[in-house]
Scaffold this active site. Structure first.
Site, PDB file in Angstrom:
ATOM      1  CD  GLU A  53      -2.810   2.719  -3.457  1.00 31.63           C
ATOM      2  OE1 GLU A  53      -2.438   2.051  -4.408  1.00 31.63           O
ATOM      3  OE2 GLU A  53      -2.239   2.515  -2.229  1.00 31.63           O
ATOM      4  CB  THR A  82      10.193   9.870  -9.224  1.00 30.67           C
ATOM      5  OG1 THR A  82       8.838   9.293  -9.144  1.00 30.67           O
ATOM      6  CG2 THR A  82      10.485  10.710  -7.930  1.00 30.67           C
ATOM      7  CB  ALA A  89       7.183   0.128  -2.804  1.00 29.21           C
ATOM      8  CB  ALA A  90      11.458   2.225  -6.612  1.00 25.86           C
ATOM      9  N   GLY A  91       9.116   4.548  -5.749  1.00 26.44           N
ATOM     10  CA  GLY A  91       8.762   5.886  -5.633  1.00 26.44           C
ATOM     11  C   GLY A  91       8.350   6.127  -4.180  1.00 26.44           C
ATOM     12  CG  ASP A  92       5.343   3.517  -2.297  1.00 33.91           C
ATOM     13  OD1 ASP A  92       4.733   4.812  -3.021  1.00 33.91           O
ATOM     14  OD2 ASP A  92       4.710   2.392  -2.580  1.00 33.91           O
ATOM     15  N   GLY A 133       0.753  -1.241  -0.159  1.00 28.63           N
ATOM     16  CA  GLY A 133      -0.006  -0.020   0.075  1.00 28.63           C
ATOM     17  C   GLY A 133       0.937   1.198   0.065  1.00 28.63           C
ATOM     18  N   GLY A 151       0.450   4.036   0.987  1.00 30.94           N
ATOM     19  CA  GLY A 151       0.956   4.841   2.447  1.00 30.94           C
ATOM     20  C   GLY A 151       1.598   4.061   3.388  1.00 30.94           C
ATOM     21  CG  ASN A 158       4.877   0.286   0.140  1.00 35.13           C
ATOM     22  OD1 ASN A 158       4.809  -0.422   0.856  1.00 35.13           O
ATOM     23  ND2 ASN A 158       4.218   0.086  -1.054  1.00 35.13           N
ATOM     24  N   GLY A 167      12.678   7.052 -12.365  1.00 33.36           N
ATOM     25  CA  GLY A 167      13.269   5.877 -12.258  1.00 33.36           C
ATOM     26  C   GLY A 167      14.696   5.857 -12.447  1.00 33.36           C
TER      27      GLY A 167
END
Ligand code: RIB
Length: 264
Positions: free
Chosen positions: A141, A224, A253-256, A40, A42, A44, A226
């Site tokens: 979300e 972002t 979840a890299a962005g999270d 999720g 949030g 993460n 990548g």
């Protein structure tokens, strides 16, 4: 002193299959391994901020079910404060079906479940936590009116707002006042394109896109990208920052993680 961070957002159980490639519409692909991982956007982001040393509160909803229990235990193990973590008696815990391909790319479908019930009332009930907060982080979300209300409250007590407009599609809309009330807007390339009304990210010059998003009202924009790093636009101008070179195993979840780190 540890910075205090409030994350208002989603918690899901991620059901993750690794496969050679992501299936197209109507197609069945034989996958390899299966894993069940608490996720999720949030949750993460909350875990990322907590692992980097922040004192994290998470305002979210899980169902009264086994997935919810696993998520709540996981967040507690990460040292995240349970004060505003709510159990929804009527809806199941959110679930994300994720396929990860050989290059670490993913495709995600979310059934929001209890996340869809996170309300303005829940935000009001967590008001005490806002005192002394360094930053509030939100994503999309959970219901948009809940996001808008939390941002308004944060503004009223001068808490820094970090908004990750995810997920966002070019057919969606965001009220201009939400962007104007945001301190740092952090979309990925697809969300940035969609916020500018484009159906795809193809051919977009990210420096120009960041400047155009900044003109919509946030104090800073970080797109972002990548492996291509990120583009930052703020009052000092627009610049591109490189990413560290890594071999991607799973980009989920890299962005999270980036956003959790940004908050502290
Ligand atoms: O950003 C990754 C997350 O998106 C996953 O953990 C999944 O639950 C979805 O919310």
């Amino acid at each position: 002193m540890r910075p205090k961070v409030l994350v208002v957002g989603s918690a899901n159980m991620d059901l993750v299959v690794r496969a050679e490639r992501i299936p197209g519409p109507g197609e069945t692909v034989l996958g390899e391994t299966f894993r069940q991982i608490a996720g999720g956007k949030g949750a993460n982001q909350a875990v990322a901020a907590a692992r980097l040393g922040a004192d994290v509160y998470f305002l979210g909803r899980t169902g009264e079910d086994a997935f919810g229990e696993t998520i709540r235990e996981g967040l507690a193990r990460e040292g995240i404060r349970p004060d505003c973590l709510l159990i929804d008696p009527k809806a199941p815990t959110g679930v994300a079906l994720i396929t990860v391909d050989l290059e670490g790319r993913n495709a995600i479908t979310v059934a929001p479940g209890a996340n869809a019930n996170l309300s303005e009332h829940d935000v009001n009930a967590a008001l005490d936590v806002l005192a002394g907060i360094a930053a509030i982080i939100l994503q999309l979300e959970i219901p948009l009116p809940t996001v808008q209300h939390a941002v308004e409250l944060a503004n009223s007590v001068r808490v820094k707002v970090i908004l990750n407009p995810a997920p966002f599609h070019h057919t969606d809309s965001l009220h201009t006042s939400l962007l104007e009330r945001t301190d740092v807007l952090v979309p990925n390339e697809h969300e940035a394109a969609a916020l500018l009304g484009a159906a795809t990210a193809e051919g977009i010059v990210w420096e120009e896109a960041a400047a155009r998003l900044l003109a919509k009202g946030p104090k800073a924009v970080i797109i972002t990208l990548g492996a291509e790093g990120c583009v930052l636009a703020d009052a000092r101008g627009v610049r591109r920052l490189p990413a560290r070179s890594v071999t991607a195993v799973d980009t989920t979840a890299a962005g999270d993680c980036f956003i959790g780190a940004l908050a502290i």
